[in-house]
Design a protein around this motif. Structure first.
Motif, mmCIF file in Angstrom:
data_model
loop_
_atom_site.group_PDB
_atom_site.id
_atom_site.type_symbol
_atom_site.label_atom_id
_atom_site.label_comp_id
_atom_site.label_asym_id
_atom_site.label_seq_id
_atom_site.Cartn_x
_atom_site.Cartn_y
_atom_site.Cartn_z
ATOM 1 N N LEU A 43 1.032 -1.273 0.115
ATOM 2 C CA LEU A 43 0.162 0.126 0.082
ATOM 3 C C LEU A 43 0.770 1.399 -0.016
ATOM 4 C CD1 LEU A 43 -2.793 1.150 0.058
ATOM 5 C CD2 LEU A 43 -2.622 0.986 2.600
ATOM 6 N N LEU A 44 0.824 1.903 -1.248
ATOM 7 C CA LEU A 44 1.621 3.273 -1.093
ATOM 8 C C LEU A 44 0.897 4.515 -0.659
ATOM 9 C CD1 LEU A 44 3.058 3.130 -4.887
ATOM 10 C CD2 LEU A 44 4.223 2.151 -2.618
ATOM 11 N N ARG A 45 -0.339 4.670 -0.956
ATOM 12 C CA ARG A 45 -1.213 5.681 -0.455
ATOM 13 C C ARG A 45 -2.753 5.279 -0.281
ATOM 14 N NH1 ARG A 45 2.496 7.897 0.175
ATOM 15 N NH2 ARG A 45 3.588 9.636 -0.770
ATOM 16 N N ALA A 46 -3.291 5.997 0.632
ATOM 17 C CA ALA A 46 -4.730 5.610 0.856
ATOM 18 C C ALA A 46 -5.333 7.218 1.086
ATOM 19 C CB ALA A 46 -4.986 5.142 2.241
ATOM 20 N N PHE A 47 -6.007 7.471 -0.111
ATOM 21 C CA PHE A 47 -6.660 9.017 -0.238
ATOM 22 C C PHE A 47 -8.009 9.028 0.303
ATOM 23 C CE2 PHE A 47 -3.216 8.766 -3.333
ATOM 24 C CZ PHE A 47 -2.741 10.187 -3.349
ATOM 25 N N TYR A 48 -8.515 10.073 0.850
ATOM 26 C CA TYR A 48 -9.883 10.185 1.440
ATOM 27 C C TYR A 48 -10.389 11.374 0.865
ATOM 28 C CZ TYR A 48 -13.886 9.717 4.538
ATOM 29 O OH TYR A 48 -15.275 9.869 4.864
ATOM 30 N N TYR A 49 -11.435 11.382 0.300
ATOM 31 C CA TYR A 49 -11.923 12.965 -0.374
ATOM 32 C C TYR A 49 -13.195 13.193 0.321
ATOM 33 C CZ TYR A 49 -8.481 11.861 -3.666
ATOM 34 O OH TYR A 49 -7.396 11.763 -4.585
ATOM 35 N N MET A 96 -16.332 15.896 -5.044
ATOM 36 C CA MET A 96 -14.774 15.692 -5.000
ATOM 37 C C MET A 96 -14.522 14.980 -6.264
ATOM 38 S SD MET A 96 -13.927 17.539 -2.396
ATOM 39 C CE MET A 96 -12.101 16.853 -1.983
ATOM 40 N N ASP A 97 -15.146 14.581 -7.247
ATOM 41 C CA ASP A 97 -14.850 13.918 -8.403
ATOM 42 C C ASP A 97 -13.642 14.304 -9.090
ATOM 43 O OD1 ASP A 97 -17.223 12.367 -7.739
ATOM 44 O OD2 ASP A 97 -18.123 12.489 -9.405
ATOM 45 N N ILE A 98 -13.548 15.430 -9.226
ATOM 46 C CA ILE A 98 -12.384 16.030 -10.073
ATOM 47 C C ILE A 98 -11.189 15.806 -9.236
ATOM 48 C CG2 ILE A 98 -11.311 18.058 -11.260
ATOM 49 C CD1 ILE A 98 -13.738 16.859 -12.838
ATOM 50 N N LEU A 100 -10.326 13.575 -7.080
ATOM 51 C CA LEU A 100 -10.017 12.098 -6.999
ATOM 52 C C LEU A 100 -9.187 11.766 -8.389
ATOM 53 C CD1 LEU A 100 -12.153 9.439 -5.642
ATOM 54 C CD2 LEU A 100 -11.222 8.945 -7.503
ATOM 55 N N ALA A 101 -10.212 12.015 -9.548
ATOM 56 C CA ALA A 101 -9.675 11.824 -10.980
ATOM 57 C C ALA A 101 -8.280 12.125 -11.215
ATOM 58 C CB ALA A 101 -10.544 12.388 -12.039
ATOM 59 N N VAL A 102 -7.958 13.403 -10.882
ATOM 60 C CA VAL A 102 -6.551 14.162 -10.883
ATOM 61 C C VAL A 102 -5.617 13.357 -10.406
ATOM 62 C CG1 VAL A 102 -5.224 16.003 -10.757
ATOM 63 C CG2 VAL A 102 -7.613 16.516 -11.862
ATOM 64 N N ASP A 103 -5.863 13.077 -9.091
ATOM 65 C CA ASP A 103 -4.921 12.375 -8.289
ATOM 66 C C ASP A 103 -4.549 11.099 -8.561
ATOM 67 O OD1 ASP A 103 -4.646 14.437 -6.599
ATOM 68 O OD2 ASP A 103 -5.812 13.898 -5.099
ATOM 69 N N ALA A 104 -5.905 10.292 -9.143
ATOM 70 C CA ALA A 104 -5.526 8.796 -9.782
ATOM 71 C C ALA A 104 -4.818 8.848 -10.968
ATOM 72 C CB ALA A 104 -6.799 8.166 -10.093
ATOM 73 N N MET A 105 -4.852 9.765 -11.902
ATOM 74 C CA MET A 105 -4.056 9.908 -13.297
ATOM 75 C C MET A 105 -2.686 10.131 -12.762
ATOM 76 S SD MET A 105 -6.359 9.173 -15.627
ATOM 77 C CE MET A 105 -5.365 9.703 -16.985
ATOM 78 N N GLU A 106 -2.354 11.339 -12.011
ATOM 79 C CA GLU A 106 -0.988 11.527 -11.536
ATOM 80 C C GLU A 106 -0.288 10.344 -10.995
ATOM 81 O OE1 GLU A 106 -1.113 14.950 -8.879
ATOM 82 O OE2 GLU A 106 -1.275 16.351 -10.844
ATOM 83 N N LEU A 107 -0.834 9.463 -10.225
ATOM 84 C CA LEU A 107 -0.540 8.289 -9.411
ATOM 85 C C LEU A 107 -0.375 7.112 -10.434
ATOM 86 C CD1 LEU A 107 0.739 7.874 -6.669
ATOM 87 C CD2 LEU A 107 -1.321 7.167 -5.701
ATOM 88 N N ALA A 108 -1.019 7.224 -11.414
ATOM 89 C CA ALA A 108 -1.114 5.880 -12.144
ATOM 90 C C ALA A 108 0.194 5.494 -12.738
ATOM 91 C CB ALA A 108 -2.032 6.208 -13.366
ATOM 92 N N PRO A 109 1.315 6.112 -13.000
ATOM 93 C CA PRO A 109 2.363 5.611 -13.282
ATOM 94 C C PRO A 109 3.470 4.643 -12.292
ATOM 95 C CG PRO A 109 2.266 7.765 -14.439
ATOM 96 C CD PRO A 109 0.911 7.429 -13.277
ATOM 97 N N ARG A 110 2.808 4.955 -10.977
ATOM 98 C CA ARG A 110 3.683 4.660 -9.885
ATOM 99 C C ARG A 110 3.100 3.444 -9.147
ATOM 100 N NH1 ARG A 110 3.555 9.784 -10.260
ATOM 101 N NH2 ARG A 110 5.627 10.876 -10.584
ATOM 102 N N VAL A 111 1.803 2.884 -9.734
ATOM 103 C CA VAL A 111 1.020 1.967 -9.100
ATOM 104 C C VAL A 111 0.716 0.856 -9.946
ATOM 105 C CG1 VAL A 111 0.158 3.375 -7.047
ATOM 106 C CG2 VAL A 111 -1.305 3.047 -9.355
#
Length: 191
Positions: A43-49, A96-98, A100-111
């Motif tokens: 588990l690298l990160r656990a985000f809560y929005y 908080m959809d936007i 969450l989506a931006v963070d997921a796209m930014e983290l995608a190359p690392r997970v």
């Protein structure tokens, strides 16, 4: 399906997950939730929005937000907007959809695997984009509530659907005692 060596990130749509758990009749223990997914992979990160009502003296969600922040969750909050609808009712809006989506796209190359705790069908294009980038996506929500809390399109798009009710024994908080011991004693004595 989880693999022990895969890098995981959790993305929790706070209001959506709360509504799903409430519809199923249980509260989530976030410490147990975090440990469950630490057990399933790296588990690298656990985000809560969540959106917060900042102008109220006391926000019922503030203690949860503070606890999550101090216990390893990455908190993403913004002020909720209050307005009065055409019928004169006070409404609160805090999507908080936007974020969450931006963070997921930014983290995608690392997970390797993202676990999305939401049933919101607006996330279907996000899930499709993450999959095109080689990220596996599991969605946690429920089809067992009336009405179901997950969009059919989102469930079909996900690599894996995890029924929230099946996690109840692992991440659910024990039910709170609503009665004092004196009240229970009187109730038992009268039976």
């Amino acid at each position: 399906m989880f693999y022990k060596d895969e890098r995981l990130a959790l993305f929790i749509d706070g209001s959506n997950l709360y509504a799903a758990a409430k519809a199923l009749g249980f509260d989530i223990d976030y410490k147990l939730l975090r440990h469950e997914f630490m057990r399933r992979g790296k588990l690298l990160r656990a985000f809560y929005y969540t959106a917060l009502l900042e102008n109220d003296e006391y926000s019922p969600i503030r203690p949860l937000v503070d606890w999550l922040h101090y216990n390893g969750f990455t908190m993403v909050t913004k002020p909720a907007k209050e307005y009065t609808d055409s019928m004169g009712r006070r409404k609160v809006k805090g999507n908080m959809d936007i974020e969450l989506a931006v963070d997921a796209m930014e983290l995608a190359p690392r997970v390797d695997h993202i676990v999305l705790f939401s049933g919101d069908g607006d996330f279907r294009p996000l899930v499709a984009s993450l999959q095109r980038q080689g990220v596996r996506v599991s969605v946690v929500s429920t089809i067992r509530s009336q009405p179901p809390m997950i969009s059919d399109d989102l469930r079909r798009q996900a690599d894996n659907f995890i029924e929230l009710e099946e996690l109840k024994e692992v991440i659910g908080r024990p039910p709170r005692e609503n009665q004092s011991s004196e009240t229970r004693s009187v109730a038992y004595a009268n039976n």
